[in-house]
Scaffold this motif. Structure first.
Motif, short mmCIF file in Angstrom:
data_model
loop_
_atom_site.label_atom_id
_atom_site.label_comp_id
_atom_site.label_asym_id
_atom_site.label_seq_id
_atom_site.Cartn_x
_atom_site.Cartn_y
_atom_site.Cartn_z
N ASN A 3 0.92 -3.10 3.16
CA ASN A 3 0.34 -2.54 4.38
C ASN A 3 1.33 -2.38 5.53
OD1 ASN A 3 -2.16 -2.35 3.22
ND2 ASN A 3 -2.74 -4.43 3.83
N THR A 4 2.56 -2.05 5.21
CA THR A 4 3.53 -1.85 6.28
C THR A 4 3.77 -0.36 6.54
OG1 THR A 4 5.21 -2.11 4.60
CG2 THR A 4 4.80 -3.99 6.06
N ILE A 5 2.85 0.44 6.08
CA ILE A 5 2.91 1.87 6.39
C ILE A 5 3.04 2.03 7.91
CG2 ILE A 5 1.69 4.05 6.13
CD1 ILE A 5 2.36 2.58 3.50
N ALA A 6 3.81 3.01 8.31
CA ALA A 6 4.07 3.20 9.74
C ALA A 6 2.79 3.31 10.56
CB ALA A 6 4.88 4.47 9.94
N ALA A 46 -13.85 -1.93 6.24
CA ALA A 46 -13.39 -0.78 7.02
C ALA A 46 -14.56 -0.17 7.80
CB ALA A 46 -12.75 0.26 6.12
N ASN B 3 -5.69 -3.47 9.10
CA ASN B 3 -5.18 -2.92 7.84
C ASN B 3 -6.13 -3.07 6.66
OD1 ASN B 3 -2.84 -2.09 9.03
ND2 ASN B 3 -1.81 -4.05 8.67
N ILE B 5 -8.18 -0.69 5.82
CA ILE B 5 -8.53 0.64 5.36
C ILE B 5 -8.66 0.62 3.82
CG2 ILE B 5 -7.80 3.06 5.40
CD1 ILE B 5 -8.19 1.74 8.17
N ASN B 7 -8.62 0.97 -0.11
CA ASN B 7 -7.50 1.17 -1.01
C ASN B 7 -7.29 2.62 -1.39
OD1 ASN B 7 -6.80 -1.48 -1.08
ND2 ASN B 7 -8.21 -1.97 -2.76
N THR B 9 -7.79 5.22 0.26
CA THR B 9 -7.12 5.97 1.30
C THR B 9 -5.68 5.51 1.46
OG1 THR B 9 -9.25 5.99 2.35
CG2 THR B 9 -7.43 6.83 3.63
N LEU B 10 -5.47 4.20 1.38
CA LEU B 10 -4.10 3.69 1.47
C LEU B 10 -3.23 4.29 0.38
CD1 LEU B 10 -3.56 -0.05 2.28
CD2 LEU B 10 -2.70 1.99 3.42
N VAL B 13 -2.15 7.62 1.45
CA VAL B 13 -1.13 7.57 2.50
C VAL B 13 0.22 7.29 1.87
CG1 VAL B 13 -0.24 6.31 4.50
CG2 VAL B 13 -2.68 6.77 4.30
N SER B 14 0.22 6.31 0.98
CA SER B 14 1.50 5.94 0.39
C SER B 14 2.01 7.08 -0.49
CB SER B 14 1.37 4.60 -0.31
OG SER B 14 1.60 4.69 -1.66
N ASN B 17 3.49 9.60 1.85
CA ASN B 17 4.80 9.20 2.35
C ASN B 17 5.89 9.32 1.29
OD1 ASN B 17 4.07 8.84 4.99
ND2 ASN B 17 3.46 6.71 4.69
N ASP B 41 9.29 9.46 11.09
CA ASP B 41 8.53 8.56 11.95
C ASP B 41 7.89 7.44 11.14
OD1 ASP B 41 7.85 7.82 14.45
OD2 ASP B 41 6.08 9.10 14.61
N LEU B 42 8.66 6.91 10.20
CA LEU B 42 8.19 5.79 9.38
C LEU B 42 8.96 4.53 9.79
CD1 LEU B 42 8.09 7.50 5.85
CD2 LEU B 42 6.13 6.75 7.20
N THR B 43 8.34 3.36 9.59
CA THR B 43 9.04 2.11 9.93
C THR B 43 10.12 1.84 8.89
OG1 THR B 43 7.53 0.79 8.60
CG2 THR B 43 6.95 1.10 10.92
N ALA B 45 10.63 -0.84 7.39
CA ALA B 45 10.02 -1.61 6.30
C ALA B 45 9.35 -0.68 5.29
CB ALA B 45 9.00 -2.59 6.87
N ALA B 46 8.66 0.33 5.79
CA ALA B 46 7.98 1.27 4.89
C ALA B 46 9.00 2.02 4.06
CB ALA B 46 7.14 2.25 5.70
N THR B 48 12.02 1.09 3.23
CA THR B 48 12.61 0.18 2.25
C THR B 48 11.72 0.04 1.03
OG1 THR B 48 13.63 -1.03 4.05
CG2 THR B 48 13.50 -2.17 1.93
N LYS B 49 10.44 -0.15 1.31
CA LYS B 49 9.49 -0.36 0.23
C LYS B 49 9.35 0.89 -0.65
CE LYS B 49 4.57 -0.82 -0.34
NZ LYS B 49 3.39 -0.41 0.41
#
Lengths: 402, 402
Positions: A3-6, A46, B3, B5, B7, B9-10, B13-14, B17, B41-43, B45-46, B48-49
């Motif tokens: 869950n470290t998505i931006a 959620a 966080n 939200i 699964n 949907t997550l 998102v992933s 990305n 505009d990603l962190t 950490a994101a 890296t993962k």
């Protein structure tokens, strides 16, 4: 590290889910959290979180117990469509109409500004500011304003294009003029595209995500939803079917093109055809386009053979427009609306005859053609739909949502 | 409760990305993690993962040090476009072409099956299975197959429509025939839409998200990208400009319609015009459409007045097609491609003359019209682009990605 998505992306997911919940409640009425979770494939956690925020912001509310499945009582959530109002404004050449609608698309009040001429546009704009201001003042439920303008409307610029039947209006930049003028946000859209949104939002029988709204009135326009996306074009001037030529050797049009569809089946074109038919409608020369067309449709309903023949000629052109829509956009439903649709079944039957002859059968077999079931003035409904669509799609524009 | 939200949907998102990172590397070449994070505009950490998973799956790799900003050394990531190959197949009436391309759209090998007639379609299909099978066998870098078929292609059904110039091919369901036939996935698209993807992916000068690829060859087709979305239509038969009528009193077409654009500026139509010009090209009667058109273009380049006049007549029709594209789709760039585009600047100048006269100036002023800069056969490139587009958009179809 899960869950470290931006944050930027997470925000939009949560905005998307908010909007999906708003839309679900809008379309399905009172629902329990469990029902929403199931329909939208969201976790109970959620749902709890997002609905709490929406309730806190005043966007939705709890209804108390309602009877759920298997007679179990559960708490219902509702988006009360009577609780929020929008102002709808429709611009035409000489006519500016205003209405206040609830979120279900029900008109509460409708009024017209005095007839506008080229010389009175400035004062009409002034009056519009005043009228809208007073309406907002008087009704605290108003949350947004939608406006529908004839195409080609340069959506990204805020102006109608040179071709438009609204010559005098071309100096008006709708975005600059209105977007910051009121305490609620303003959204402007081309009229046929607004009409497509109205069909989609307000007609419960329309469920397809591939919809074309074919506006045949004082102008001829089109709004297309393709797989749920409105087709806009770079400047917002796409789907201007009225200026697609059906005859490159045909009649010249104000837009610079020749043989534009609009020159053959709009109400001015029909009025012209009526005037060429001696004595078909005795005082057609002094009538407005709208009056002349309605007189023609009345004659046809009474069985007048010449009126029927004339409508069939018009319908042939309307049908050729449909064929262009088939081959350009392949929708699964075409809704014909505005004044010319008032000709009814006679028109529709003739449109089908042309289509049956000229359209690839696989497309013809999978596309419904219907007449608009909304009030005649779909563009005013459309202006309301434009505002409501924003309300459902982007709740944070209307509420404090952290 | 943050966080939480769902699964479902997550996951998307992933996936989004992942796809954005693949696309960034595809478009920008070697980039550091920091550069990607900033651009998308990603962190950190994101990044890296996600990149760790993509590296583990073999989709991207580290390049070792490269020189970053301010001469600082950093580790580069790359999507090696030479490391993955796709097979592209282009179907036409009598011609089936195959190519192997790398991800940058560079053709590595191109071959043709023997000429196909109505009677040899079954054996052509057999041979195609064999040829594709051998290519995959011989080149382990092949990760997908893209196919381009002439429109109207009923994308959701898998067949070309009755109108198509591929009458004999209508019994072939491309999805059923090929989708499970190989060890790599197969994607089928209408040829002009595939061409639009090729322009977008392979021509670095094209950056607009509002693009129309106007295929003027043995057929006339169109692919439109509107705000980044390909316009498909309900069955996938939208943007069939070749069957939009430019003259409702015009020539009949196989599709059932009259005055279809295709009847006026496709290579068969041009060939017909050439044959009517006595002795313009002595042996035109025994030539293929392609040969006759190329002979005409060569004559014009040599200064032959009649050839030039004939090309100008054709260009006028091509221009009227552009006007329909303007008013129907309002793209910010129209790329004209395929055989007729080989007529070059003479054609383009004449197209501009027609447009300047007939198009709303706001649209004309904001829309570029260019000739395709890709190899003549944009549809074969397009077939490759269809596969590559899927590779970039949906990496999990190609890699084990948990």
């Amino acid at each position: 590290m899960t869950n470290t998505i931006a944050n930027a992306t997470l925000a939009s997911v949560s905005e998307t889910n908010r909007s999906r919940i708003m839309q679900h409640l809008y379309q399905h009425g009172i629902s329990s959290r469990a029902q929403i979770a199931k329909a939208l494939d969201l976790t109970p956690a959620a749902i709890t979180k997002i609905t709490a925020k929406l309730i806190e912001a005043g966007a939705i509310k709890e209804t108390g117990d309602f009877e759920g499945r298997k007679n179990r009582r559960s708490i219902g959530l509702t988006l009360d469509t009577a609780e929020f109002h929008v102002i709808a404004v429709k611009f035409a050449r000489s006519l500016v109409q205003l209405g206040v609608f609830d979120l279900a698309g029900k008109p509460l009040t409708v009024q017209e500004l005095p007839q506008v001429t080229e010389d009175t546009i400035d004062s009409a704009i002034m009056q519009l500011h005043d009228t809208i201001g007073s309406l907002i003042e008087a009704d605290r439920r108003i949350i947004a304003i939608g406006m529908a303008v004839p195409g080609p409307y340069l959506r990204s610029v805020g102006r109608t294009a040179v071709v438009s039947s609204m010559r005098g209006w071309q100096k008006v930049n709708f975005i600059h003029e209105f977007s910051n003028a009121f305490t609620v946000p303003v959204f402007v859209e081309q009229d046929a595209r607004a009409g497509a949104m109205a069909q989609y939002l307000f007609d419960p029988t329309i469920t397809t995500e591939n919809l074309a709204y074919y506006l045949v009135g004082e102008g001829v326009g089109l709004g297309v939803i393709d797989h749920g996306n409105i087709i806009n074009g770079a400047l917002g001037a796409a789907t201007e079917i009225g200026h697609v030529s059906i005859d490159i050797n045909g009649k010249p049009c104000d837009c610079g093109n020749v043989g534009c569809l609009e020159r053959y089946c709009s109400t001015p074109a029909i009025h012209e055809m009526i005037l060429k038919e001696d004595d078909l409608i005795a005082d057609a020369g002094t009538m407005t386009h709208l009056q002349a067309c309605r007189a023609l449709f009345a004659l046809a309903r009474g069985g007048d053979k010449r009126a029927i023949a004339l409508i069939k000629r018009v319908a042939r052109y309307v049908g050729f427009g449909c064929i262009t829509i088939f081959n350009s956009f392949n929708p699964s439903q075409i809704v014909i609306g505005d004044i010319v649709a008032e000709a009814g079944q006679l028109l529709l039957d003739e449109v089908h005859k042309v289509i049956d002859k000229h359209v690839i059968h696989e497309l013809n077999d999978t596309t419904a053609i219907t007449l608009s079931a909304l009030p005649a003035d779909a563009a005013l409904n459309g202006a309301a739909a434009v505002a409501i669509n924003q309300f459902l799609d982007h709740p944070p524009q209307f509420f404090e949502l952290s």
